[in-house]
Design a protein around this motif. Sequence first.
Motif, PDB file in Angstrom:
ATOM      1  N   THR A 202       0.842  -1.187   0.000  1.00 28.10           N
ATOM      2  CA  THR A 202       0.000   0.000   0.000  1.00 28.10           C
ATOM      3  C   THR A 202       0.880   1.240   0.000  1.00 28.10           C
ATOM      4  N   ASN A 204       0.306   5.739  -0.273  1.00 25.19           N
ATOM      5  CA  ASN A 204      -0.727   6.778  -0.237  1.00 25.19           C
ATOM      6  C   ASN A 204      -0.115   8.153  -0.491  1.00 25.19           C
ATOM      7  N   ALA A 240       1.395  10.817  -8.001  1.00 25.02           N
ATOM      8  CA  ALA A 240       0.746   9.508  -8.007  1.00 25.02           C
ATOM      9  C   ALA A 240       1.299   8.622  -9.115  1.00 25.02           C
ATOM     10  N   ALA A 244       3.261   4.999  -8.626  1.00 29.07           N
ATOM     11  CA  ALA A 244       2.800   3.795  -9.311  1.00 29.07           C
ATOM     12  C   ALA A 244       3.902   3.200 -10.180  1.00 29.07           C
ATOM     13  N   ARG A 248       5.485  -0.554  -9.712  1.00 31.02           N
ATOM     14  CA  ARG A 248       5.039  -1.537 -10.711  1.00 31.02           C
ATOM     15  C   ARG A 248       6.047  -2.658 -10.972  1.00 31.02           C
ATOM     16  N   LEU A 254      -1.285  -4.147  -9.568  1.00 27.36           N
ATOM     17  CA  LEU A 254      -1.278  -2.829  -8.954  1.00 27.36           C
ATOM     18  C   LEU A 254      -2.564  -2.103  -9.329  1.00 27.36           C
ATOM     19  N   THR A 255      -3.229  -1.523  -8.332  1.00 31.33           N
ATOM     20  CA  THR A 255      -4.465  -0.784  -8.551  1.00 31.33           C
ATOM     21  C   THR A 255      -4.228   0.682  -8.231  1.00 31.33           C
ATOM     22  N   VAL A 256      -4.492   1.540  -9.222  1.00 30.46           N
ATOM     23  CA  VAL A 256      -4.296   2.980  -9.067  1.00 30.46           C
ATOM     24  C   VAL A 256      -5.594   3.683  -9.456  1.00 30.46           C
ATOM     25  N   THR A 273      -4.195   9.701  -3.287  1.00 34.39           N
ATOM     26  CA  THR A 273      -4.447   8.501  -4.099  1.00 34.39           C
ATOM     27  C   THR A 273      -3.979   7.290  -3.316  1.00 34.39           C
ATOM     28  N   VAL A 275      -2.837   3.744  -3.502  1.00 31.80           N
ATOM     29  CA  VAL A 275      -2.313   2.751  -4.440  1.00 31.80           C
ATOM     30  C   VAL A 275      -2.150   1.426  -3.702  1.00 31.80           C
ATOM     31  N   THR A 276      -2.686   0.358  -4.254  1.00 36.87           N
ATOM     32  CA  THR A 276      -2.570  -0.966  -3.630  1.00 36.87           C
ATOM     33  C   THR A 276      -2.064  -1.975  -4.644  1.00 36.87           C
TER      34      THR A 276
END
Length: 391
Positions: A202, A204, A240, A244, A248, A254-256, A273, A275-276
């Motif tokens: 995670t 942020n 952000a 990411a 990556r 990866l979820t953005v 944002t 990011v997970t």
Amino acid sequence: MSAAKPATSGAELLAGYRPGSSSLFASPSGTLLAEGTYFAVPPSGRPDGLADLAHRVDAVLGVAEAAGHEVRTVVGAVPFAPGADAHLVVPMRLRRGGPPVASVSDEAAAPVKQIRPVPEPERYAAAVAEAVRQINAGRYTKVVLARSLRADAPGFDPGPVVRALAGREPRGYTFGVDLGGGRTLFGASPELLVSRHGAQVTANPLAGSAARSDDPAEDRRRAEALLRSEKDRHEHAVVATAVAEGLRPYCSSLTVPAEPSLVRTATMWHLSTLVTGVVADPAVSALRLATALHPTPAVCGTPTAAARVAISELEPFDRGFYTGMVGWVDATGDGEWAVTIRCATADEDGLDLFAGAGVVAGSDPRAELAETTAKLGTMLAALGLEHSDVV
């Protein structure tokens, strides 16, 4: 957090925090109290100490395991400059507890006798104007310029302030790190650089800010204006995207989110944002991920190398651990690292407070000065001071 003691309350660990002999890190996922030093991570001796930092930490954790030491966790802080030495240790004892809860502290810190801005407000505004000129000339696209306040406070004790910050910002990342030599790094950062718990990663990133208002209607207006601001949304998107792209290569997924959201602290609104992802290789620790991201454009600028040069030219002080990272990593690779903002460094004579603002082509020097003043509000409130005490 392998080898930690059985869980207890975050409040109990906060009460047990003693600057000079322990370090504390509190987050929404829990609180760590590290006592004493069993083994310190040695300096790199290289111009870029970040490059081999994760390797040196792994080696120290291996030493602790081979010696049968029960704590297999490193705690501490990493500075902004790549060539400066980190302060990371395996503690003698590690206690783990729940997260902090909102509270009001009635403890009193040593009184602040005098505050001196470094640089003077007009010099800071002039530096922002010069940065805008350099941006328009094509030297870089963004730089984060900071300013500092030197507070004279002989006998200052960071302990009460750390406890006050934890109660004031329980959703943030409160820390008090013993740097040795009578120095303590402490603060309450709103920004998670990266965490790893098992395979879950995670981050942020925060970029784009607006000061809060005591009037609810005006506070909502400021939040909505921030969410609509093209300048702030662009500034946030750069950060952000960089986070990411940094994560990556280490993640199998990866979820953005496509759009930023709003997060608030007691003094500021921020674009955020979340990011997970899922780490692809379990050997890649939280610290390895953190060093891959540090420094983000949120605290340095872009391109990174050019922004670092501008910071060295335009800021009249050494940032030290400000805009570095603070947190922990254990032998399994789990850990949490926050961006070291909303912070101060204390010594026996007083403390230095820091705040910065992102400068882009459309930046207004007076607005950036006002933003840094608002960001200093987190620490000023914990010290019992008002915004009127600074410009």
